[in-house]
Design a protein around this motif. Structure first.
Motif, mmCIF file in Angstrom:
data_model
loop_
_atom_site.group_PDB
_atom_site.id
_atom_site.type_symbol
_atom_site.label_atom_id
_atom_site.label_comp_id
_atom_site.label_asym_id
_atom_site.label_seq_id
_atom_site.Cartn_x
_atom_site.Cartn_y
_atom_site.Cartn_z
ATOM 1 N N LYS A 166 0.827 -1.210 0.000
ATOM 2 C CA LYS A 166 0.000 0.000 0.000
ATOM 3 C C LYS A 166 0.860 1.259 0.000
ATOM 4 C CE LYS A 166 -3.870 -2.247 2.362
ATOM 5 N NZ LYS A 166 -4.732 -2.270 3.570
ATOM 6 N N GLY A 167 2.139 1.074 -0.110
ATOM 7 C CA GLY A 167 3.058 2.205 -0.180
ATOM 8 C C GLY A 167 4.442 1.696 -0.521
ATOM 9 N N LYS A 218 3.346 6.190 6.834
ATOM 10 C CA LYS A 218 2.262 5.891 7.767
ATOM 11 C C LYS A 218 1.382 7.119 7.975
ATOM 12 C CE LYS A 218 4.464 2.188 10.454
ATOM 13 N NZ LYS A 218 5.036 1.796 11.762
ATOM 14 N N TRP A 260 0.929 9.495 5.790
ATOM 15 C CA TRP A 260 0.196 9.642 4.535
ATOM 16 C C TRP A 260 -1.099 8.823 4.592
ATOM 17 C CZ3 TRP A 260 3.230 10.089 -0.613
ATOM 18 C CH2 TRP A 260 2.365 10.290 -1.676
ATOM 19 N N SER A 261 -1.005 7.587 5.052
ATOM 20 C CA SER A 261 -2.190 6.723 5.088
ATOM 21 C C SER A 261 -3.205 7.198 6.128
ATOM 22 C CB SER A 261 -1.786 5.280 5.381
ATOM 23 O OG SER A 261 -1.220 5.170 6.673
ATOM 24 N N ASN A 271 -9.955 5.611 0.787
ATOM 25 C CA ASN A 271 -9.149 4.539 0.208
ATOM 26 C C ASN A 271 -9.337 4.467 -1.301
ATOM 27 O OD1 ASN A 271 -8.113 3.623 2.655
ATOM 28 N ND2 ASN A 271 -9.978 2.465 3.100
ATOM 29 N N ALA A 288 -6.059 3.914 -3.209
ATOM 30 C CA ALA A 288 -5.521 2.570 -2.998
ATOM 31 C C ALA A 288 -6.307 1.547 -3.804
ATOM 32 C CB ALA A 288 -5.569 2.219 -1.511
#
Length: 439
Positions: free
Chosen positions: A222-223, A419, A421-422, A428, A431
């Protein structure tokens, strides 16, 4: 591209060219006539009066070598031997210690040691100044000559005398040469996260395809953290293709020189599969050339957060122009410019988050007390936590462990940035978009 490269003029014919110019000069060519006349007189004086007897070819070779070295730190005259050695270097396998060097502020400076090589294992660092190679001083030495001194048969030794910032006296390194064959791309999972760490140590012919392969395998990611620290650069097309993996539009880099035919603009293609993936790029003082192009392009497009230290600042374009008899010229022909129009040359890339290298500071020795240490603290929840089986660190071959993070504050800062950023992402959607394209 330069008249030598176009016409394949041998060094032996340069004096003939000078004579032809002198004979053909018109009244409007007084300044050129005077300059060529000066060159002819100097060559003649050396040939007749120098302490050691030199042939005309030797004098011309030395003249060309000095001329190229005085243009800039990267231009050079390549004799047949040096040209052959350059081909060996670009083939990706040779005997040496595995460091990239440049002339910075007049000193022979290590741009970066290459991961896994004798130089890196011995503890050489970017920014180290090489004072001596074995017993030979590096004062006014040409880069190619320095490279040749450090290369040699695998298993043989070379001694470097190093001046390092904050060290009171020179450091001595006895290093055993080895075959330098570098794996340019390595990928690992950051332990206890859904973040992919990708280390690119140099830009060889397979970098972009290897990174693409790692991204396809990491469908869980996810990153991404792209580590370009101590990456001295390499092939321009690989820097463009790597940037293109994460950009779907706009300029990546442009190059501009005196010859309009060398003015080229490289742009991103559409439908990047990873254009929305949260991303951090790590750089330091050893990140140069192609590394700076990637970091700068992603920074200018606000596509990634750049973490670390200011990069090296090599923003010039070199080409190798063949001459006759296996000789050549490595000549600077243009400068690189980032999407915003800023130059890399001598300035480098300034990180968005400045983090110096080292371990994460701890509070060992400081006094603190927590709720769990109080005599009458509530037991229930703590018992539930303590009853859970502890997961020991697995083999770190395929992942970055928490211990490794605490020993690398720059990488830890990159993880923290992703982290964050999320956490602050509004949804979402991005993503899901990435996963849809990749599946």
């Amino acid at each position: 591209m330069g008249s030598f490269g176009k016409f394949g003029v041998s060094v032996c014919m340069i004096l003939v060219c000078v004579m032809n110019v002198l004979n053909a000069a018109n009244e409007g060519d007084d300044s050129r006539l005077e300059a060529y006349s000066k060159l002819r007189k100097v060559i003649g004086t050396i040939e007749n009066h120098y302490v050691d007897e030199l042939t005309l070819n030797e004098i011309i070779d030395k003249a060309i070598d000095g001329m190229l070295n005085n243009l800039d730190a990267h231009s050079a005259y390549l004799t047949t031997k040096k040209y052959d050695e350059l081909k060996i270097q670009t083939s990706g396998e040779f005997g040496g210690i595995g460091i990239q060097i440049s002339i910075k502020d007049g000193a022979l400076t290590i741009v970066s040691p290459i991961d896994g090589t004798p130089g890196a294992k011995a503890g050489l660092k970017n920014g180290d100044i090489i004072l001596k190679i074995d017993s030979q001083s590096t004062l006014n030495i040409a880069i190619d000559d320095a490279v040749n001194l450090m290369r040699g048969k695998p298993g043989s030794k070379v001694k470097l005398t190093i001046v390092r910032k904050n060290e009171q006296k020179p450091l001595i390194f006895d290093i055993t040469r080895d075959v330098i064959n570098v794996e340019s791309v390595r990928a690992k999972r950051i332990d206890e996260t859904d973040l992919l760490y990708v280390r690119v140590s140099s830009f060889d012919r397979k970098v972009s395809s290897r990174v693409r392969e790692e991204l396809k395998k990491a469908k869980w990611a996810k990153g991404i953290i792209l580590d370009l620290r101590s990456n001295p650069g390499g092939l321009l097309n690989q820097a463009v293709e790597l940037s293109d993996l994460f950009l779907s539009s706009g300029v990546i880099v442009s190059q501009k020189g005196r010859d309009v035919n060398e003015n080229i603009e490289f742009t991103a293609s559409k439908n990047s599969a990873y254009e929305a993936m949260p991303m951090v790029v790590l750089i330091n003082g050893g990140s140069a050339s192609a590394s700076e192009i990637v970091a700068g392009a992603l920074q200018d497009h606000k596509r990634a957060i750049v973490v670390g230290e200011n990069s090296f600042g090599k923003g010039s374009v070199q080409v190798v122009l063949p001459l006759d008899k296996g000789e050549g010229l490595r000549l600077t022909i243009a400068r690189y410019y980032l999407p915003s129009g800023r130059t890399i040359q001598a300035l480098g890339i300034k990180p968005d988050i400045l983090v110096y290298p080292g371990a994460v500071p701890n509070d060992d020795g400081s006094f603190s007390i927590k709720e769990s240490e109080l005599k009458q603290h509530l037991q229930g929840e703590l018992q539930k936590i303590e009853d859970k089986p502890k997961v020991e660190d697995e083999d770190n071959k395929d992942k970055i462990t928490q211990k490794m993070l605490w020993n690398d504050i720059q990488l830890k800062s990159a993880v923290d940035a992703l982290k964050t950023w999320s956490v602050i992402a509004p949804s979402n959607t991005d993503a899901k978009k990435v996963q849809k394209v990749r599946s």
